[in-house]
Scaffold this active site. Structure first.
Site, PDB file in Angstrom:
ATOM      1  N   HIS A 142      -0.872  50.964  13.199  1.00  8.17           N
ATOM      2  CA  HIS A 142      -1.210  51.311  11.818  1.00  8.17           C
ATOM      3  C   HIS A 142      -0.013  52.042  11.218  1.00  8.17           C
ATOM      4  O   HIS A 142       0.764  52.686  11.917  1.00  8.17           O
ATOM      5  CB  HIS A 142      -2.446  52.213  11.830  1.00  8.17           C
ATOM      6  CG  HIS A 142      -3.064  52.472  10.497  1.00  8.17           C
ATOM      7  ND1 HIS A 142      -2.549  53.386   9.605  1.00  8.17           N
ATOM      8  CD2 HIS A 142      -4.166  51.941   9.908  1.00  8.17           C
ATOM      9  CE1 HIS A 142      -3.317  53.427   8.527  1.00  8.17           C
ATOM     10  NE2 HIS A 142      -4.296  52.555   8.675  1.00  8.17           N
ATOM     11  N   ASP A 219      -3.425  56.938  19.450  1.00  8.65           N
ATOM     12  CA  ASP A 219      -4.173  56.818  18.202  1.00  8.65           C
ATOM     13  C   ASP A 219      -5.531  56.211  18.549  1.00  8.65           C
ATOM     14  O   ASP A 219      -5.653  55.025  18.825  1.00  8.65           O
ATOM     15  CB  ASP A 219      -3.397  55.917  17.237  1.00  8.65           C
ATOM     16  CG  ASP A 219      -4.166  55.576  15.967  1.00  8.65           C
ATOM     17  OD1 ASP A 219      -5.369  55.883  15.886  1.00  8.65           O
ATOM     18  OD2 ASP A 219      -3.564  54.971  15.061  1.00  8.65           O
ATOM     19  N   GLN A 222      -9.750  53.711  16.165  1.00 11.08           N
ATOM     20  CA  GLN A 222     -10.645  52.565  16.300  1.00 11.08           C
ATOM     21  C   GLN A 222     -11.409  52.553  17.617  1.00 11.08           C
ATOM     22  O   GLN A 222     -12.420  51.860  17.737  1.00 11.08           O
ATOM     23  CB  GLN A 222      -9.851  51.262  16.149  1.00 11.08           C
ATOM     24  CG  GLN A 222      -9.282  51.030  14.773  1.00 11.08           C
ATOM     25  CD  GLN A 222     -10.364  50.880  13.709  1.00 11.08           C
ATOM     26  OE1 GLN A 222     -11.441  50.352  13.968  1.00 11.08           O
ATOM     27  NE2 GLN A 222     -10.072  51.347  12.512  1.00 11.08           N
ATOM     28  N   LYS A 245     -14.994  57.286  11.446  1.00  9.37           N
ATOM     29  CA  LYS A 245     -15.124  56.037  12.199  1.00  9.37           C
ATOM     30  C   LYS A 245     -16.276  56.105  13.196  1.00  9.37           C
ATOM     31  O   LYS A 245     -16.615  55.116  13.841  1.00  9.37           O
ATOM     32  CB  LYS A 245     -13.835  55.737  12.973  1.00  9.37           C
ATOM     33  CG  LYS A 245     -12.548  55.827  12.175  1.00  9.37           C
ATOM     34  CD  LYS A 245     -12.294  54.607  11.333  1.00  9.37           C
ATOM     35  CE  LYS A 245     -10.878  54.654  10.762  1.00  9.37           C
ATOM     36  NZ  LYS A 245     -10.565  53.501   9.913  1.00  9.37           N
ATOM     37  N   CYS A 383      -3.038  48.013   6.512  1.00  9.40           N
ATOM     38  CA  CYS A 383      -2.039  49.042   6.843  1.00  9.40           C
ATOM     39  C   CYS A 383      -1.303  48.701   8.136  1.00  9.40           C
ATOM     40  O   CYS A 383      -0.932  49.591   8.913  1.00  9.40           O
ATOM     41  CB  CYS A 383      -2.680  50.423   6.942  1.00  9.40           C
ATOM     42  SG  CYS A 383      -3.232  51.081   5.365  1.00  9.40           S
TER      43      CYS A 383
END
Length: 425
Positions: A142, A219, A222, A245, A383
């Site tokens: 991202h 990261d 997700q 999320k 993104c």
């Protein structure tokens, strides 16, 4: 494909989903927004990779805070302040359990995953990286996990390296090993691709980075809603995620960092709460985690976030993963029958993200026409422009599924895509 044939697409997948231990009808009742009507159609929400919807108990927790104990935290001694402080810190302890951090002070509240990554790049990166050092990211990152490292490398004279991927959307791990050198000081990679759904071999990535002395940030934006996160088992140095999320409020995230690293890093912002003592001559900084939490925090959303985590744990991460994987399998089989449709991202290990393009039809037009039918999908580059360049496309249409979605909604998506093809194909 005719309406009758749609019924048979993924038949066995649908039967398996019907046997889930989750009561999907009851779960759907927990989310008021699913009753919304869009363009005369009941909402079908397939934009969960962008943000998940919020269950009633999270909404009630938000309003309950403002109605019953709204107060600033940590500094007050009156009843409301003490109640708000206790609720705020309960969420920190809850987040510690959620990611299995060793210490609660290793949980730093942020504005989201982006903020957490910037925090690390701006503090650890600026203090410990020097000219000629190497930072590794991946092709599927991202923008939030590209731009901060580009900025740092430009400022410090570091070298940014990128792990390539194959046509299925899997990292080329042999190439990753070749990128690692004694000059590699930091690796920052996504746990799960927001555009492809690919689940990366994070533990292997971390082990190989540590073998050359590099620190690792993951990261987890997700990943955190789909399966269990155990930062101690992974061995990562930092892990960033966003609560919106995970069925929680927007504008809130956490950064996990190993205690010794966080203690060695300078503060990210200056202001109240992050200090012990201030004079015009010198300021001494607070202890963890408050050193990184300047100013009045997002109290209501932090308080409500605990209820989102409780909700997820009540359903069970493994149950959610099994159900969502069934939805992905069902949808993948269904869209594969549509002539001219190509799935972007075919990794063996995926979460419930389905990105696709249709020959001769712009992804934005697909999104507009589906929205007219009450179906919300995401369109564009998500993104991840470098990733789109890798596939030589400008963007995709992306349907991403959550625990409240159903095969009946996927059937509506398939019908909607056939209508798109009739109109624009």
């Amino acid at each position: 494909m005719s309406p009758n044939s749609i019924i048979w697409v993924g038949y066995f997948s649908k039967i398996a989903l019907m046997k889930t231990s989750l009561d999907i009808a009851s779960i759907r009742n927990d989310f008021p927004i699913l009753n919304e009507v869009i363009n005369g159609k009941q909402l079908v929400y397939f934009d969960n990779a962008a943000t998940t919807q919020k269950p009633r108990l999270v909404l009630d927790a938000l309003s309950g805070y403002y109605e019953h104990y709204n107060a600033n935290i940590h500094r007050g001694i009156h009843h409301l302040a003490e109640k708000a402080t206790a609720a705020f810190e309960q969420t920190r302890k809850r987040m510690q359990s959620f990611v299995n951090a060793e210490f609660s002070e290793e949980i730093i509240f942020t504005y989201g995953t982006t903020d957490g990554i910037n925090l690390v790049a701006s503090t650890y990166g600026r203090k410990f990286l020097k000219e000629g050092d190497e930072v590794i990211i991946s092709t599927m990152e991202h923008h939030s996990n590209i731009v901060p490292w580009q900025m740092l490398c430009e400022e410090k004279g570091c070298i940014l390296k990128v792990i390539p991927i194959d046509d299925n959307g899997d990292l080329l791990m042999d190439e990753y090993e070749k990128l690692l050198t004694e000059r590699t000081k930091f690796v920052s990679v996504v746990h799960v691709s927001n555009s492809l759904g690919t689940i990366n071999p994070i533990k292997e990535i971390i082990e190989k980075a540590h073998a050359v002395g590099a620190k690792v940030l993951i990261d987890g934006a997700q990943a955190s809603s789909h399966f269990h996160i155990d930062v101690q088992d992974l061995g990562c140095d930092f892990y960033a995620l966003s609560l919106h999320k995970i069925y929680g409020p927007t504008g809130l995230g956490i950064l996990y960092g190993k205690k010794d690293l966080l203690n060695a890093m300078p503060p990210y912002r200056g202001g109240g709460e992050m200090i012990k003592e201030v004079t015009f001559e010198k300021t001494t900084y607070n202890e963890l985690p408050y050193k990184f939490e300047a100013g009045t925090p997002n109290i209501a959303d932090v308080v409500a976030a605990k209820y989102a985590l409780d909700y997820v744990d009540t359903l069970g991460k493994s149950n959610i993963a099994t159900y969502e994987n069934g939805l992905l399998k069902y949808a993948t089989e269904a869209v594969s029958e549509i002539e001219g449709l190509k799935i972007i991202g075919k990794a063996k290990n995926k979460v419930s993200v389905l990105s696709f393009v249709i020959d001769g039809i712009h992804h934005q037009d697909i999104g507009v026409l589906l929205d007219q039918q009450g179906i919300a999908v995401r369109t564009g580059h998500h993104c991840t422009q470098p990733l789109m360049n890798r596939f030589n496309i400008t963007g995709t249409s992306r349907a991403s599924f959550a625990v409240y979605n159903t095969t009946e909604e996927i059937d509506l998506l398939i019908k909607g895509l056939h209508k798109v093809k009739r109109m624009l194909g």
